[in-house]
Design a protein around this motif. Structure first.
Motif, PDB file in Angstrom:
ATOM      1  N   ALA A 267     -43.155 -25.578  46.704  1.00 49.22           N
ATOM      2  CA  ALA A 267     -44.332 -26.362  46.337  1.00 49.22           C
ATOM      3  C   ALA A 267     -45.335 -26.467  47.472  1.00 49.22           C
ATOM      4  CB  ALA A 267     -43.914 -27.760  45.889  1.00 49.22           C
ATOM      5  N   VAL A 268     -44.905 -26.114  48.684  1.00 46.76           N
ATOM      6  CA  VAL A 268     -45.787 -26.144  49.842  1.00 46.76           C
ATOM      7  C   VAL A 268     -46.128 -24.741  50.336  1.00 46.76           C
ATOM      8  CG1 VAL A 268     -46.039 -26.896  52.246  1.00 46.76           C
ATOM      9  CG2 VAL A 268     -44.879 -28.368  50.601  1.00 46.76           C
ATOM     10  N   THR A 269     -45.134 -23.853  50.373  1.00 50.48           N
ATOM     11  CA  THR A 269     -45.288 -22.615  51.139  1.00 50.48           C
ATOM     12  C   THR A 269     -45.278 -21.316  50.347  1.00 50.48           C
ATOM     13  OG1 THR A 269     -42.896 -22.533  51.570  1.00 50.48           O
ATOM     14  CG2 THR A 269     -44.276 -23.686  53.186  1.00 50.48           C
ATOM     15  N   SER A 270     -45.182 -21.375  49.019  1.00 53.82           N
ATOM     16  CA  SER A 270     -45.133 -20.134  48.244  1.00 53.82           C
ATOM     17  C   SER A 270     -46.339 -20.014  47.322  1.00 53.82           C
ATOM     18  CB  SER A 270     -43.848 -20.040  47.415  1.00 53.82           C
ATOM     19  OG  SER A 270     -43.881 -18.893  46.581  1.00 53.82           O
ATOM     20  N   PRO A 271     -47.385 -19.306  47.720  1.00 58.26           N
ATOM     21  CA  PRO A 271     -48.523 -19.095  46.821  1.00 58.26           C
ATOM     22  C   PRO A 271     -48.109 -18.445  45.502  1.00 58.26           C
ATOM     23  CG  PRO A 271     -49.085 -18.434  49.060  1.00 58.26           C
ATOM     24  CD  PRO A 271     -47.610 -18.696  49.047  1.00 58.26           C
ATOM     25  N   LEU A 272     -47.120 -17.561  45.558  1.00 60.27           N
ATOM     26  CA  LEU A 272     -46.655 -16.891  44.342  1.00 60.27           C
ATOM     27  C   LEU A 272     -46.102 -17.909  43.362  1.00 60.27           C
ATOM     28  CD1 LEU A 272     -46.003 -14.320  42.774  1.00 60.27           C
ATOM     29  CD2 LEU A 272     -43.931 -14.072  44.136  1.00 60.27           C
ATOM     30  N   TRP A 273     -45.225 -18.791  43.839  1.00 61.77           N
ATOM     31  CA  TRP A 273     -44.601 -19.810  42.988  1.00 61.77           C
ATOM     32  C   TRP A 273     -45.637 -20.794  42.464  1.00 61.77           C
ATOM     33  CZ3 TRP A 273     -43.962 -25.123  42.969  1.00 61.77           C
ATOM     34  CH2 TRP A 273     -42.939 -25.630  42.167  1.00 61.77           C
ATOM     35  N   ILE A 274     -46.510 -21.272  43.347  1.00 61.45           N
ATOM     36  CA  ILE A 274     -47.528 -22.246  42.962  1.00 61.45           C
ATOM     37  C   ILE A 274     -48.480 -21.652  41.924  1.00 61.45           C
ATOM     38  CG2 ILE A 274     -49.486 -23.598  43.791  1.00 61.45           C
ATOM     39  CD1 ILE A 274     -48.009 -23.701  46.529  1.00 61.45           C
ATOM     40  N   THR A 275     -48.924 -20.430  42.176  1.00 59.88           N
ATOM     41  CA  THR A 275     -49.878 -19.799  41.267  1.00 59.88           C
ATOM     42  C   THR A 275     -49.274 -19.587  39.888  1.00 59.88           C
ATOM     43  OG1 THR A 275     -50.950 -18.692  43.127  1.00 59.88           O
ATOM     44  CG2 THR A 275     -51.393 -17.812  40.938  1.00 59.88           C
ATOM     45  N   ARG A 276     -48.025 -19.139  39.846  1.00 59.79           N
ATOM     46  CA  ARG A 276     -47.374 -18.931  38.548  1.00 59.79           C
ATOM     47  C   ARG A 276     -47.340 -20.216  37.733  1.00 59.79           C
ATOM     48  NH1 ARG A 276     -42.171 -15.148  40.176  1.00 59.79           N
ATOM     49  NH2 ARG A 276     -43.239 -13.129  40.015  1.00 59.79           N
ATOM     50  N   ARG A 277     -47.028 -21.340  38.376  1.00 59.66           N
ATOM     51  CA  ARG A 277     -46.959 -22.618  37.660  1.00 59.66           C
ATOM     52  C   ARG A 277     -48.338 -23.027  37.146  1.00 59.66           C
ATOM     53  NH1 ARG A 277     -42.508 -25.860  38.112  1.00 59.66           N
ATOM     54  NH2 ARG A 277     -43.771 -27.756  38.036  1.00 59.66           N
ATOM     55  N   LEU A 278     -49.366 -22.825  37.937  1.00 62.20           N
ATOM     56  CA  LEU A 278     -50.705 -23.202  37.524  1.00 62.20           C
ATOM     57  C   LEU A 278     -51.246 -22.265  36.438  1.00 62.20           C
ATOM     58  CD1 LEU A 278     -52.205 -24.084  41.010  1.00 62.20           C
ATOM     59  CD2 LEU A 278     -51.435 -25.666  39.236  1.00 62.20           C
ATOM     60  N   VAL A 279     -50.933 -20.985  36.562  1.00 69.18           N
ATOM     61  CA  VAL A 279     -51.395 -20.016  35.566  1.00 69.18           C
ATOM     62  C   VAL A 279     -50.859 -20.357  34.180  1.00 69.18           C
ATOM     63  CG1 VAL A 279     -51.081 -17.614  34.825  1.00 69.18           C
ATOM     64  CG2 VAL A 279     -51.861 -18.111  37.149  1.00 69.18           C
ATOM     65  N   GLU A 280     -49.669 -20.950  34.114  1.00 73.24           N
ATOM     66  CA  GLU A 280     -49.085 -21.302  32.821  1.00 73.24           C
ATOM     67  C   GLU A 280     -49.940 -22.315  32.064  1.00 73.24           C
ATOM     68  OE1 GLU A 280     -46.430 -20.102  31.026  1.00 73.24           O
ATOM     69  OE2 GLU A 280     -46.742 -18.527  32.511  1.00 73.24           O
ATOM     70  N   ALA A 281     -50.852 -23.007  32.763  1.00 83.81           N
ATOM     71  CA  ALA A 281     -51.714 -23.992  32.112  1.00 83.81           C
ATOM     72  C   ALA A 281     -53.039 -23.387  31.631  1.00 83.81           C
ATOM     73  CB  ALA A 281     -52.000 -25.145  33.071  1.00 83.81           C
ATOM     74  N   THR A 282     -53.231 -22.091  31.822  1.00 85.77           N
ATOM     75  CA  THR A 282     -54.506 -21.468  31.479  1.00 85.77           C
ATOM     76  C   THR A 282     -54.509 -20.912  30.051  1.00 85.77           C
ATOM     77  OG1 THR A 282     -53.833 -19.270  32.269  1.00 85.77           O
ATOM     78  CG2 THR A 282     -54.800 -20.791  33.897  1.00 85.77           C
ATOM     79  N   PRO A 283     -55.700 -20.763  29.461  1.00 91.11           N
ATOM     80  CA  PRO A 283     -55.805 -20.159  28.117  1.00 91.11           C
ATOM     81  C   PRO A 283     -55.213 -18.756  28.080  1.00 91.11           C
ATOM     82  CG  PRO A 283     -57.847 -21.267  28.679  1.00 91.11           C
ATOM     83  CD  PRO A 283     -57.012 -21.273  29.920  1.00 91.11           C
ATOM     84  N   ARG A 284     -55.384 -18.026  29.163  1.00 92.88           N
ATOM     85  CA  ARG A 284     -54.853 -16.662  29.182  1.00 92.88           C
ATOM     86  C   ARG A 284     -53.339 -16.665  28.980  1.00 92.88           C
ATOM     87  NH1 ARG A 284     -56.554 -12.798  34.054  1.00 92.88           N
ATOM     88  NH2 ARG A 284     -58.561 -13.218  33.050  1.00 92.88           N
ATOM     89  N   ALA A 285     -52.646 -17.598  29.632  1.00 93.72           N
ATOM     90  CA  ALA A 285     -51.193 -17.676  29.478  1.00 93.72           C
ATOM     91  C   ALA A 285     -50.828 -18.079  28.060  1.00 93.72           C
ATOM     92  CB  ALA A 285     -50.615 -18.669  30.488  1.00 93.72           C
ATOM     93  N   SER A 286     -51.600 -18.996  27.496  1.00 91.30           N
ATOM     94  CA  SER A 286     -51.333 -19.412  26.121  1.00 91.30           C
ATOM     95  C   SER A 286     -51.492 -18.262  25.146  1.00 91.30           C
ATOM     96  CB  SER A 286     -52.294 -20.548  25.733  1.00 91.30           C
ATOM     97  OG  SER A 286     -52.105 -21.671  26.567  1.00 91.30           O
TER      98      SER A 286
END
Length: 233
Positions: free
Chosen positions: A209-228
């Motif tokens: 939650a602090v040091t992994s851009p890959l992990w953080i981005t994946r979680r945030l992307v799940e909230a986007t229309p594209r992911a839906s």
């Protein structure tokens, strides 16, 4: 004063690329050292790191304690599974060596106590026992662990997974043990960090939650229309 006294009441930041992502661009010792230096500048009380190269690079880049480990294997006991791995982590510069102290079989058929003895007799490092249950935490201290962490709660057959961190286990360990209890595993918010200290944690570890851009981005992307849209296909 030990390094655990330095960590008391603080946030430990884990600087490790995702283990299941071999192509993660963050998988580089120099990069992890820069991430660790940034975390230390932000107030991290210590850094947790995996692998001799990363440990050495981070030790040279920060002035806070380094908790080191060596992950080996793909199943079962993978966190510093043998005395040789533990000594390697200490030799690379770890002030504290994190070791799997669960009751699962170890790849060398040895024991957690064997690793504790090797670290204490051959290096100046201390040992942090990564456990998943109260019984494992008690046994780890009996075997000589200098501190216990809830790192593996929810990741072993004997510890049911929880949606968030295992605050109950932190409280149980803090009530029963005299050594420091480090809260680790699925800590993602400031509220969870506060709850861990209220439960009796000596320090709290936060990683992805602090040091992994890959992990953080994946979680945030799940909230986007594209992911839906992708899920609806």
């Amino acid at each position: 004063m030990t390094v655990f006294d330095v960590m008391r009441g603080g946030l430990v930041v884990s600087c490790q690329p995702l283990p299941d992502e071999p192509d993660d661009p963050m998988r580089d010792a120099y990069v992890q050292a820069r991430v660790a230096a940034s975390a230390a500048a932000g107030g991290a009380a210590a850094i947790r790191a995996n692998g001799p190269d990363d440990i050495a690079a981070i030790r040279a880049a920060v002035d806070v304690p380094v908790i080191g480990l060596v992950k080996h294997g793909t199943t079962g006991v993978m966190i510093t599974p043998t005395p040789a791995h533990a000594v390697r982590a200490a030799t690379a510069g770890a002030h504290v060596v994190a070791v799997d102290a669960t009751d699962r079989p170890r790849p060398d058929a040895g024991s957690f106590a064997d690793t504790v003895r090797a670290v204490h007799s051959r290096t100046a490092a201390l040992v942090l026992a990564d456990i998943s249950t109260l019984a494992e935490g008690l046994a780890a201290v009996d075997a000589g662990a200098d501190a216990v962490a809830t790192t593996l709660s929810g990741y072993t057959p004997t510890s049911p997974p929880t949606e968030g961190p295992d605050l109950r286990l932190v409280a149980q360990l803090a009530e029963r043990l005299e050594v420091p209890v480090i809260a680790e595993g699925r800590y993602r918010t400031a509220q969870q960090v506060r709850q861990a200290f209220e439960a009796g944690a000596h320090a709290v570890v936060m990683g992805n939650a602090v040091t992994s851009p890959l992990w953080i981005t994946r979680r945030l992307v799940e909230a986007t229309p594209r992911a839906s849209e992708r899920r609806g296909q």
